[in-house]
Design an enzyme around this catalytic site. Structure first.
Site, PDB file in Angstrom:
ATOM      1  N   SER A 132       0.840  -1.202   0.000  1.00 53.23           N
ATOM      2  CA  SER A 132       0.000   0.000   0.000  1.00 53.23           C
ATOM      3  C   SER A 132       0.868   1.242   0.000  1.00 53.23           C
ATOM      4  O   SER A 132       1.951   1.258   0.601  1.00 53.23           O
ATOM      5  CB  SER A 132      -0.900   0.007   1.241  1.00 53.23           C
ATOM      6  OG  SER A 132      -1.574   1.244   1.367  1.00 53.23           O
ATOM      7  N   TYR A 141      -2.955  -0.991   9.716  1.00 52.28           N
ATOM      8  CA  TYR A 141      -2.963  -1.545   8.358  1.00 52.28           C
ATOM      9  C   TYR A 141      -1.628  -1.281   7.668  1.00 52.28           C
ATOM     10  O   TYR A 141      -1.032  -2.191   7.067  1.00 52.28           O
ATOM     11  CB  TYR A 141      -4.111  -0.915   7.573  1.00 52.28           C
ATOM     12  CG  TYR A 141      -4.165  -1.282   6.113  1.00 52.28           C
ATOM     13  CD1 TYR A 141      -4.750  -2.473   5.691  1.00 52.28           C
ATOM     14  CD2 TYR A 141      -3.646  -0.427   5.138  1.00 52.28           C
ATOM     15  CE1 TYR A 141      -4.814  -2.811   4.346  1.00 52.28           C
ATOM     16  CE2 TYR A 141      -3.707  -0.755   3.789  1.00 52.28           C
ATOM     17  CZ  TYR A 141      -4.284  -1.942   3.403  1.00 52.28           C
ATOM     18  OH  TYR A 141      -4.340  -2.263   2.069  1.00 52.28           O
TER      19      TYR A 141
END
Length: 253
Positions: free
Chosen positions: A145, A158
């Site tokens: 990400s 996350y």
């Protein structure tokens, strides 16, 4: 025996995984993908893969539950024997994931553990189980990400898990190099899919904010990521391993 390479994509029934599957199918790669719970979406994706001229199949798997992995590997081997005459895998794309938005002071142990199981533990042990089924000279892409580089509030847990995957990727690249298996990480920016409840796609405020901080002036689309994954798997990237590539349109440069 099929002359096409074979890829396994986790979480391939929707979003980035689905577009990766279809992009590769159009490039003469046969696709085996996993889905978590939406079998109807998996069937639709399979139909589109076959419509693109490639062979395809899907298997159910909760990538955050390692106890399912031995049965999954048994199913996968049987599938390869039946539909591909025992041909080895060529590529692996670890894409399956869940979103989590929580302030650092509010995160719970159960949230942390769930994120760890899906994004780190599951990725590590599934890769470990599948590497013996990969042919020499194959390739692996782990999906990370842009949040490992850009700090956005409520994304800490996350992002930390994705950061761990980026480190693991480098070590996989080093240790699998003797078999000429390349391992890279692709880090998408904010993409307009149903991930995080479709936040980037459907929330006008979020959508416009992302556009405003992206050099190319728009939010990402799933097709942007599918093509980037295909590039990293292809022979055109044959001299690239152990790297993190961000596909974000220039997010917060």
């Amino acid at each position: 025996m099929s002359s096409n390479p074979i890829v396994v994509i986790t979480g391939g029934s929707r979003g980035l995984g689905r577009d990766t599957a279809l992009t590769l199918a159009k490039r003469n790669v046969d696709v085996i993908f996993t889905y978590h719970s939406n079998e109807a979406a998996a069937k639709e994706t399979l139909a589109d893969i076959e419509g693109a001229g490639a062979k395809g199949a899907f298997l159910q798997l909760d990538t955050g539950n390692t106890s399912q992995f031995p049965a999954f590997i048994t199913e996968l081997k049987a599938l390869l024997a039946d539909k591909w005459q025992g041909q080895p895998l060529t590529y692996l794309v670890n894409n399956a994931g869940t979103s989590l938005h929580v302030p650092m002071m509010a995160g719970t142990e159960s949230q942390f553990d769930e994120a760890m199981n899906v994004h780190v533990k599951g990725v590590y042990f599934l890769t470990q189980a599948l590497v013996p089924m990969l042919c020499d000279g194959g390739a692996i892409v782990h999906i990370s990400s842009g949040l490992t580089r850009v700090t956005i509030p409520e994304s800490g847990i996350y992002a930390a898990m994705k950061g761990a995957v980026e480190v693991l990727s480098r070590y996989w690249a080093k240790e699998l190099a003797e078999r000429q298996i390349r391992v890279n990480t692709l880090a998408p920016g904010a993409i307009a899919t149903d991930f995080s409840g479709g936040m980037v796609r459907d929330n006008e405020t979020v959508h416009n904010m992302v556009k405003s901080v992206t050099a190319l002036g728009r939010v990402g689309q799933a097709t942007d990521i599918g093509k980037a994954v295909a590039m990293l798997l292809s022979d055109d990237s044959g001299w690239i391993t152990g790297q993190r590539l961000e596909a974000s349109g220039g997010l917060v440069l």
